[in-house]
Write a protein that holds these residues in place. Structure first.
Motif, short mmCIF file in Angstrom:
data_model
loop_
_atom_site.label_atom_id
_atom_site.label_comp_id
_atom_site.label_asym_id
_atom_site.label_seq_id
_atom_site.Cartn_x
_atom_site.Cartn_y
_atom_site.Cartn_z
N ALA A 1 -11.49 1.61 2.27
CA ALA A 1 -11.57 1.03 0.92
C ALA A 1 -10.20 0.51 0.48
O ALA A 1 -10.10 -0.56 -0.17
N VAL A 2 -9.14 1.23 0.84
CA VAL A 2 -7.79 0.83 0.44
C VAL A 2 -7.37 -0.45 1.17
O VAL A 2 -6.89 -1.41 0.54
N VAL A 3 -7.55 -0.49 2.48
CA VAL A 3 -7.11 -1.69 3.21
C VAL A 3 -8.00 -2.88 2.92
O VAL A 3 -7.53 -4.03 2.91
N THR A 4 -9.28 -2.64 2.64
CA THR A 4 -10.16 -3.75 2.26
C THR A 4 -9.65 -4.40 0.97
O THR A 4 -9.59 -5.64 0.86
N LYS A 5 -9.29 -3.59 0.01
CA LYS A 5 -8.75 -4.11 -1.25
C LYS A 5 -7.40 -4.78 -1.03
O LYS A 5 -7.13 -5.88 -1.55
N ILE B 1 0.88 -1.17 0.00
CA ILE B 1 0.00 0.00 0.00
C ILE B 1 0.91 1.22 0.00
O ILE B 1 1.75 1.38 0.89
N VAL B 2 0.75 2.09 -1.00
CA VAL B 2 1.64 3.23 -1.11
C VAL B 2 0.90 4.39 -1.75
O VAL B 2 0.11 4.21 -2.68
N ARG B 3 1.10 5.58 -1.22
CA ARG B 3 0.46 6.77 -1.78
C ARG B 3 1.01 7.11 -3.16
O ARG B 3 0.26 7.46 -4.06
N ASP B 4 2.32 7.02 -3.30
CA ASP B 4 2.99 7.43 -4.54
C ASP B 4 3.83 6.27 -5.06
O ASP B 4 4.98 6.10 -4.64
N GLU C 1 2.65 -6.23 -6.24
CA GLU C 1 1.36 -5.67 -6.63
C GLU C 1 1.14 -4.40 -5.81
O GLU C 1 1.36 -4.40 -4.60
N VAL C 2 0.69 -3.34 -6.45
CA VAL C 2 0.54 -2.05 -5.79
C VAL C 2 -0.93 -1.72 -5.60
O VAL C 2 -1.72 -1.78 -6.55
N VAL C 3 -1.29 -1.37 -4.37
CA VAL C 3 -2.59 -0.75 -4.08
C VAL C 3 -2.28 0.69 -3.70
O VAL C 3 -1.63 0.95 -2.69
N GLN C 4 -2.72 1.63 -4.51
CA GLN C 4 -2.38 3.03 -4.28
C GLN C 4 -3.37 3.66 -3.32
O GLN C 4 -4.59 3.48 -3.42
#
Length: 291
Positions: free
Chosen positions: A55-59, A29-32, A45-48
């Motif tokens: 929503a981000v951590v669920t994904k 999980i990364v902002r940028d 794999e990147v979750v932005q």
């Protein structure tokens, strides 16, 4: 699937390097995403987004076996306790909903200190929240980070000084982030552990700030002295650099708890990690000063 939060931070980045050659699928999980190296962007794999976003951590936690959880510091936060709790609560919800098997959290020594300990106290609240989710949990509990001294590079170079709010003669347990990353990596790659426990991560040296200055002098072959800053002056200086009053006060209260021995009970009995302070100075601090 391993999920790593704060993958561009000191600990997260080293963990990614450690697991790069493993066969495990890795998600971050990364902002940028551009802050990840090209090599790493091809591997993970990147979750932005931010990991305080449900929503981000669920994904990100979908099909996750293990998660490395860190709350990134926010010196502008007006209430450090609320900041830690509000950051961690969405993760706890996602941990339960997505069936995450194991979580490794970055916390602090001194959980049973019994009195408020500045910025350490919100970390203990984070531990409680994650444990209450019911997930298998390992709380990594550390003392004074050697890397804190990287903030002193300019003062060392220009003044031959290090400045802190801590008493100069009180010894602190210390640790290097490389050792934290190594412990976290082993836990992330081990799919056999269960239950909820703390894991102390403590380096071989208990040192006072005066001791640290002496060793830095030895490594640099230059005189370096320690100067304790009065708490009111230290707080004012931090606020001048944009830190909120509450966060600056948290630093002062943390230093007071360190002087009162918050690390002592656990550091006396824990197995020690390998990186000595002099080794860290040679391999990390000295190159930073010479850069």
């Amino acid at each position: 699937m391993i999920v790593v939060t704060t993958p561009t931070g000191q600990i997260g980045q080293q963990v990614l390097d450690n697991i790069f050659d493993s066969t495990e699928a890795v998600r971050v999980i990364v902002r940028d995403p551009s802050r990840l190296s090209p090599r790493m962007r091809e591997r993970v794999e990147v979750v932005q987004g931010s990991h305080d976003d449900i929503a981000v951590v669920t994904k990100a936690f979908e099909d996750a076996d293990s998660v490395l959880w860190l709350v990134p510091p926010n010196p502008q936060a007006e209430n450090p306790m609320n900041y830690y709790i509000n950051f961690t609560q969405p993760a706890c919800e996602a941990i339960k909903n997505q069936g995450v098997k194991r979580v490794i959290g970055v916390s602090s020594l001194g959980y049973n200190f019994g009195t408020p300990a500045g910025l350490l106290t919100p970390a203990f609240a984070m531990d409680d929240l994650i444990e209450n989710s019911g997930v298998n949990y390992r709380s990594l509990r550390m003392p004074f980070f050697m890397e804190n001294l990287l903030h002193q590079v300019n003062a060392i170079k220009s003044q031959g000084m290090i400045f802190m709010a801590n008493a100069g003669d009180h010894k602190l347990a210390t640790c290097a982030t490389r050792d934290i990353a190594d412990v976290a990596t082993k836990l992330l790659l081990d799919n056999t552990w269960t239950g909820q426990e703390s894991v102390s991560v403590i380096g071989p040296d208990d040192l006072s700030p005066i001791d640290m200055a002496r060793i830095i002098s030895q490594v640099l072959e230059l005189p370096v002295r320690y100067q304790q800053i009065p708490s009111t002056d230290y707080k004012a200086t931090m606020m001048q650099y944009g830190m909120s009053e509450a966060w600056a006060q948290g630093l002062i209260d943390m230093a007071a708890a360190q002087d009162q021995g918050i690390y002592n009970n656990e550091s006396h009995t824990a197995q020690r990690t390998p990186t000595s302070f002099i080794q860290w100075c040679e391999e990390v601090l000295k190159p930073a000063i010479l850069a």
